[in-house]
Design a protein around this motif. Structure first.
Motif, mmCIF file in Angstrom:
data_model
loop_
_atom_site.group_PDB
_atom_site.id
_atom_site.type_symbol
_atom_site.label_atom_id
_atom_site.label_comp_id
_atom_site.label_asym_id
_atom_site.label_seq_id
_atom_site.Cartn_x
_atom_site.Cartn_y
_atom_site.Cartn_z
ATOM 1 N N SER A 64 26.898 -14.293 103.424
ATOM 2 C CA SER A 64 27.252 -13.752 102.128
ATOM 3 C C SER A 64 28.738 -13.446 102.047
ATOM 4 O O SER A 64 29.433 -13.340 103.044
ATOM 5 C CB SER A 64 26.446 -12.476 101.869
ATOM 6 O OG SER A 64 26.712 -11.529 102.875
ATOM 7 N N PRO A 100 26.179 -21.838 100.509
ATOM 8 C CA PRO A 100 26.830 -20.771 101.280
ATOM 9 C C PRO A 100 27.441 -21.260 102.599
ATOM 10 O O PRO A 100 28.610 -20.952 102.878
ATOM 11 C CB PRO A 100 25.710 -19.752 101.496
ATOM 12 C CG PRO A 100 24.823 -19.951 100.310
ATOM 13 C CD PRO A 100 24.819 -21.432 100.077
ATOM 14 N N ALA A 137 25.860 -16.359 93.496
ATOM 15 C CA ALA A 137 24.898 -15.278 93.717
ATOM 16 C C ALA A 137 24.296 -14.833 92.382
ATOM 17 O O ALA A 137 23.096 -14.560 92.289
ATOM 18 C CB ALA A 137 25.574 -14.103 94.414
ATOM 19 N N GLU A 169 20.367 -14.667 90.899
ATOM 20 C CA GLU A 169 19.776 -13.494 90.260
ATOM 21 C C GLU A 169 19.193 -13.851 88.894
ATOM 22 O O GLU A 169 18.132 -13.350 88.509
ATOM 23 C CB GLU A 169 20.837 -12.396 90.110
ATOM 24 C CG GLU A 169 21.261 -11.759 91.425
ATOM 25 C CD GLU A 169 20.118 -11.051 92.109
ATOM 26 O OE1 GLU A 169 19.299 -10.422 91.410
ATOM 27 O OE2 GLU A 169 20.029 -11.138 93.345
ATOM 28 N N ARG A 207 21.474 -14.552 104.557
ATOM 29 C CA ARG A 207 20.561 -13.457 104.255
ATOM 30 C C ARG A 207 19.318 -13.479 105.138
ATOM 31 O O ARG A 207 18.667 -12.455 105.331
ATOM 32 C CB ARG A 207 20.130 -13.539 102.792
ATOM 33 C CG ARG A 207 21.243 -13.314 101.790
ATOM 34 C CD ARG A 207 20.698 -13.392 100.375
ATOM 35 N NE ARG A 207 21.738 -13.258 99.376
ATOM 36 C CZ ARG A 207 21.516 -13.300 98.062
ATOM 37 N NH1 ARG A 207 20.270 -13.480 97.616
ATOM 38 N NH2 ARG A 207 22.504 -13.173 97.207
#
Length: 350
Positions: free
Chosen positions: A2, A113, A57, A61, A184
């Motif tokens: 992240s 990522p 990110a 969401e 994550r």
């Protein structure tokens, strides 16, 4: 792995404009935003970490909140991939250091990522080979045999892949290539990386610092997996298909309207039932019930945003708990997650 937004590095207006480009799937406008920042003197690393990463990110969401479809999420991801390529081409750094191999775990498809991590390493002088999504362990090891790699960086976005991650980490170590991991999937604080005996980096800059310190890369404690001796994880994996079939039959019996689901709805239900088993298995592998409870809490949010009430998930957890009553750790994790679901109105767990 992240990344966090650094205040002042990228103007807020540019970030908002970039999100609009993603929403419209306008890769040309998105590239213009990024190149404009570069031409204005914003370092390439900051464009990647303070523009592309937090925007992506937000894309995730919006999908989780059911504001964007899977197709919209995929289109936005494609745009960001094009932007990363444009930033890399603009910066065009020359390697002055050794080779780093960056790859996703086998079965892991979230490639953006680790791609950002790869580009940050490249900007810092490393010669980087990015192998992309879902690299089978034997293929990775075969590749490392042919390369003189300084280190290999492995990404995992979903905790359910941790058992595969451990096998991949050990396979790399057997060819004496230092390993660092991120994403994550290893926990926000890297707790599950430590449980697997792997060096962990919370973000791209930290990964760059870690690969520069070979002693720190190799100075990692052994894996802490003595709990696997109870055989719960292995037994659960063997029963995966049986568990999913039984949970679906239980839903049909206790929630009759589910029998009238369309084929697409039934497929989605079976997929969710499988995810529950897979995350429970991963929690057993690292012996941490919070892994499973966190997943269940997230799944409740996703399902309720799509009109599926929490009690439906509670019923499934209750069913698995009854079937797995002879699995002490699994039963405890299911009970903890069931209590969490009940707290938001999912009494069916009991």
């Amino acid at each position: 792995m992240s990344v966090a937004l650094t205040a002042g590095a990228v103007p807020a207006a540019a970030w908002v404009g970039y999100l609009d480009c993603l929403q419209e799937a306008d890769e040309y406008a998105a590239v213009e935003v990024a190149i404009g920042l570069l031409e204005a003197g914003v370092p390439a690393e900051r464009v990647l970490l303070d523009l592309v990463a937090p925007a992506q990110a937000e894309v995730g969401e919006r999908w989780a909140r059911n504001e964007w479809s899977v197709a919209q999420e995929h289109a936005a991801t494609h745009v960001s991939e094009r932007v990363v390529a444009a930033v890399a081409a603009y910066a065009h750094p020359r390697p002055t250091r050794g080779r780093i191999v960056v790859a996703c775990m086998d079965g892991e498809w979230h490639a953006l990522p680790p791609r950002l991590v790869a580009e940050v390493l490249r900007l810092r002088g490393w010669q980087v080979t990015f192998l992309g999504a879902s690299v089978p362990a034997p293929h990775l090891v075969s590749y490392l045999h042919r390369q003189d790699a300084h280190a290999v960086a492995l990404a995992c976005a979903l905790p359910k892949r941790l058992p595969h991650a451990h096998r991949m980490i050990e396979a790399c170590r057997r060819v004496d290539v230092p390993v660092l991991v991120g994403g994550r999937g290893f926990g926000a604080d890297g707790r599950w990386a430590r449980r697997l005996g792997a060096a962990w980096a919370p973000d791209a800059p930290s990964a760059a610092e870690l690969v520069a310190d070979e002693r720190a890369l190799r100075r990692v404690p052994p894996a802490e997996l003595g709990h696997l001796a109870d055989d719960e994880y292995a037994s659960l994996i063997k029963r995966r298909g049986e568990l999913i079939d039984g949970a679906l039959a239980d839903l049909w019996e206790r929630v009759p309207q589910t029998r009238d689901y369309t084929p697409s709805q039934t497929d989605s239900t079976v997929s969710d039932l499988g995810h529950v088993v897979d995350f429970l298995a991963a929690a057993l592998y690292v012996d941490d019930g919070s892994l499973f409870t966190d997943f269940v809490d997230w799944l409740v949010e996703v399902l309720t945003s799509r009109g599926v009430p929490a009690p439906a998930l509670g019923l499934t957890l209750g069913h698995y708990g009854r079937v797995l009553r002879d699995f002490p750790r699994a039963a405890r994790f299911l009970d903890q997650a069931g209590s969490s679901v009940a707290a938001v109105g999912g009494d069916g767990a009991r």
